[in-house]
Scaffold this motif. Structure first.
Motif, short mmCIF file in Angstrom:
data_model
loop_
_atom_site.label_atom_id
_atom_site.label_comp_id
_atom_site.label_asym_id
_atom_site.label_seq_id
_atom_site.Cartn_x
_atom_site.Cartn_y
_atom_site.Cartn_z
N LYS A 1 60.04 52.09 44.89
CA LYS A 1 59.96 50.77 44.24
C LYS A 1 58.71 50.01 44.69
O LYS A 1 58.33 50.05 45.86
CB LYS A 1 61.21 49.96 44.58
CG LYS A 1 62.49 50.54 44.02
CD LYS A 1 63.71 49.81 44.54
CE LYS A 1 63.82 48.39 44.01
NZ LYS A 1 65.09 47.74 44.40
N TYR A 2 58.13 49.30 43.73
CA TYR A 2 56.92 48.52 44.01
C TYR A 2 57.04 47.15 43.33
O TYR A 2 57.46 47.06 42.18
CB TYR A 2 55.67 49.23 43.49
CG TYR A 2 55.41 50.55 44.15
CD1 TYR A 2 54.68 50.64 45.33
CD2 TYR A 2 55.93 51.73 43.59
CE1 TYR A 2 54.45 51.86 45.94
CE2 TYR A 2 55.70 52.96 44.20
CZ TYR A 2 54.97 53.03 45.38
OH TYR A 2 54.74 54.24 45.98
N THR A 3 56.63 46.11 44.04
CA THR A 3 56.56 44.78 43.46
C THR A 3 55.19 44.54 42.85
O THR A 3 54.24 45.28 43.09
CB THR A 3 56.84 43.70 44.52
OG1 THR A 3 56.12 44.02 45.70
CG2 THR A 3 58.30 43.60 44.83
N ARG A 4 55.10 43.47 42.07
CA ARG A 4 53.85 43.09 41.42
C ARG A 4 53.53 41.64 41.76
O ARG A 4 54.41 40.86 42.10
CB ARG A 4 53.99 43.22 39.89
CG ARG A 4 54.29 44.63 39.40
CD ARG A 4 54.78 44.64 37.97
NE ARG A 4 56.14 44.10 37.86
CZ ARG A 4 56.44 42.94 37.31
NH1 ARG A 4 55.50 42.18 36.77
NH2 ARG A 4 57.69 42.53 37.24
N PHE A 5 52.26 41.29 41.67
CA PHE A 5 51.86 39.91 41.86
C PHE A 5 52.21 39.08 40.63
O PHE A 5 52.21 39.59 39.50
CB PHE A 5 50.34 39.81 42.08
CG PHE A 5 49.87 40.31 43.42
CD1 PHE A 5 49.92 39.48 44.53
CD2 PHE A 5 49.38 41.59 43.56
CE1 PHE A 5 49.49 39.91 45.76
CE2 PHE A 5 48.94 42.05 44.79
CZ PHE A 5 48.99 41.20 45.90
N VAL A 6 52.50 37.80 40.85
CA VAL A 6 52.54 36.87 39.74
C VAL A 6 51.15 36.88 39.09
O VAL A 6 50.15 36.76 39.80
CB VAL A 6 52.88 35.44 40.21
CG1 VAL A 6 52.77 34.45 39.06
CG2 VAL A 6 54.27 35.40 40.83
N PRO A 7 51.05 37.09 37.80
CA PRO A 7 49.74 37.21 37.16
C PRO A 7 48.82 36.02 37.48
O PRO A 7 49.22 34.86 37.38
CB PRO A 7 50.08 37.25 35.66
CG PRO A 7 51.46 37.82 35.61
CD PRO A 7 52.16 37.28 36.82
N GLY A 8 47.62 36.35 37.89
CA GLY A 8 46.61 35.34 38.15
C GLY A 8 46.72 34.64 39.49
O GLY A 8 45.90 33.77 39.80
N VAL A 9 47.70 34.99 40.29
CA VAL A 9 47.91 34.31 41.57
C VAL A 9 47.29 35.14 42.70
O VAL A 9 47.57 36.34 42.83
CB VAL A 9 49.40 34.05 41.84
CG1 VAL A 9 49.62 33.45 43.22
CG2 VAL A 9 49.96 33.13 40.76
N THR A 10 46.45 34.52 43.50
CA THR A 10 45.72 35.16 44.59
C THR A 10 45.85 34.30 45.84
O THR A 10 46.36 33.17 45.79
CB THR A 10 44.23 35.29 44.24
OG1 THR A 10 43.66 33.96 44.21
CG2 THR A 10 44.03 35.96 42.88
N PRO A 11 45.38 34.79 46.99
CA PRO A 11 45.36 33.94 48.18
C PRO A 11 44.62 32.62 47.95
O PRO A 11 45.02 31.58 48.47
CB PRO A 11 44.67 34.81 49.23
CG PRO A 11 45.06 36.20 48.83
CD PRO A 11 45.04 36.19 47.33
N ARG A 12 43.56 32.64 47.14
CA ARG A 12 42.85 31.40 46.84
C ARG A 12 43.75 30.43 46.07
O ARG A 12 43.71 29.21 46.29
CB ARG A 12 41.60 31.71 46.01
CG ARG A 12 40.83 30.48 45.54
CD ARG A 12 40.26 29.69 46.70
NE ARG A 12 39.87 28.36 46.33
CZ ARG A 12 39.10 27.57 47.09
NH1 ARG A 12 38.66 28.03 48.25
NH2 ARG A 12 38.79 26.36 46.71
N THR A 13 44.60 30.96 45.19
CA THR A 13 45.52 30.12 44.42
C THR A 13 46.45 29.35 45.35
O THR A 13 46.80 28.20 45.08
CB THR A 13 46.36 30.98 43.46
OG1 THR A 13 45.50 31.83 42.69
CG2 THR A 13 47.19 30.12 42.53
#
Length: 303
Positions: A115-127
């Motif tokens: 199983k693998y999770t995904r990032f919320v689209p467009g969200v980065t550490p800078r966000t």
């Protein structure tokens, strides 16, 4: 806060961020409210059913959770899809309550049985910085008996940790181990404690500086996780168990080296209502006393 020298030492900025999510005694305590669909599911009195709750209605539920519960503790974990930036822009979150931003999207994908999770689209550490947070959280599903330092999951953890380091954002690495298809309940139960400890060790090798982990099952297993973490602070997640059970788990884990707790549904799953007045009553009368009990547990004042 642990005085052990961690294998992955914190920078000055990260130490300040860790302090912001900890009690005055120096132990992590975060109200977790980054859930989306699972939060809707516990709101039983919605007129058209919980599935019909709109984004705007869920925003108000999360805002009240901050107002009446999380603002009485050190920190709140929220999602960047619904809750933030609203709670910051509208002044809902208290000045002294730290904001932790969850990076993981709902759900997971399965590849070759893992199983693998995904990032919320467009969200980065800078966000995270742009949204007013200094701390991020990312969830990873781990099976360290199948995944080592040459695995996709290790590379994903290592890369995100490096990105957060570069941005000056403290990253909480949340790990969930899980039962494989075809694995018997008995075999998984026997392996569970070791999987939690070995997952912690894998994340530490990837550079993790803060861990959020499942309760491994016992005092002995908690001590083994502490040893595997090599001085990296770890907090216990509630995993939806009832409050009294979680208090006992936290007390045992803290007595054996854990550095705090991050609790969601164990605090508020029976304290949310579609009606704002009832919601306030439940959060202040039921969930808030639980948060105070949890603070005593993480600070070692409850056996």
């Amino acid at each position: 806060m642990s005085t052990l020298t961690a294998v992955n030492p914190l920078t000055t900025l990260e130490r300040r961020a860790l302090q912001s999510i900890s009690t005055s005694d120096g132990n992590m305590l975060i109200v977790a409210a980054d859930q989306r669909n699972s939060m809707k599911a516990v709101i039983k009195d919605a007129p058209n059913g919980s599935d019909a709750i709109t984004r705007e209605e869920l925003i108000e539920v999360k805002a009240d959770l901050v107002r009446h519960l999380a603002n009485h503790g050190p920190a709140i974990l929220l999602d960047p899809e619904v809750a933030v930036p609203y709670v910051v822009d509208e002044g809902v979150i208290a000045r002294d309550t730290a904001l932790v931003v969850g990076l993981d999207a709902s759900g997971a994908e399965t590849v070759d049985g893992l199983k693998y999770t995904r990032f919320v689209p467009g969200v980065t550490p800078r966000t995270v910085r742009d949204l007013g947070g200094g701390v991020a959280k990312m969830l990873y599903y781990t099976r360290p008996d199948r995944q080592g330092t040459d695995s996709r999951i290790f590379a994903e953890m290592r890369d995100l940790i490096a990105e957060c380091n570069a941005e000056g954002v403290l990253l909480i690495v949340e790990l969930l181990t899980y039962q494989l298809e075809g694995e018997s309940d008995e075999d998984y139960a026997a392996a569970f404690a070791g999987l939690v400890a070995d997952g912690a060790a894998l994340a530490v090798r990837a550079g993790a500086k803060i861990l959020k982990l499942q309760y491994p099952g016992s005092a002995e297993a908690s001590a083994a996780v502490t040893e595997a973490a090599q001085g990296v602070p770890w907090a216990v997640l509630s995993a939806g168990v009832d409050h009294e059970t979680f208090i006992g788990q936290v007390a045992t884990a803290v007595a054996n080296g854990a550095s705090g707790a991050m609790a969601g549904r164990s605090l508020w799953k029976d304290s949310l209502s579609y009606d704002a007045t009832l919601r306030e009553e439940l959060l202040t009368g039921r969930a808030l006393p639980r948060l105070r009990e949890l603070a005593d547990a993480v600070d070692g004042r409850r056996g």
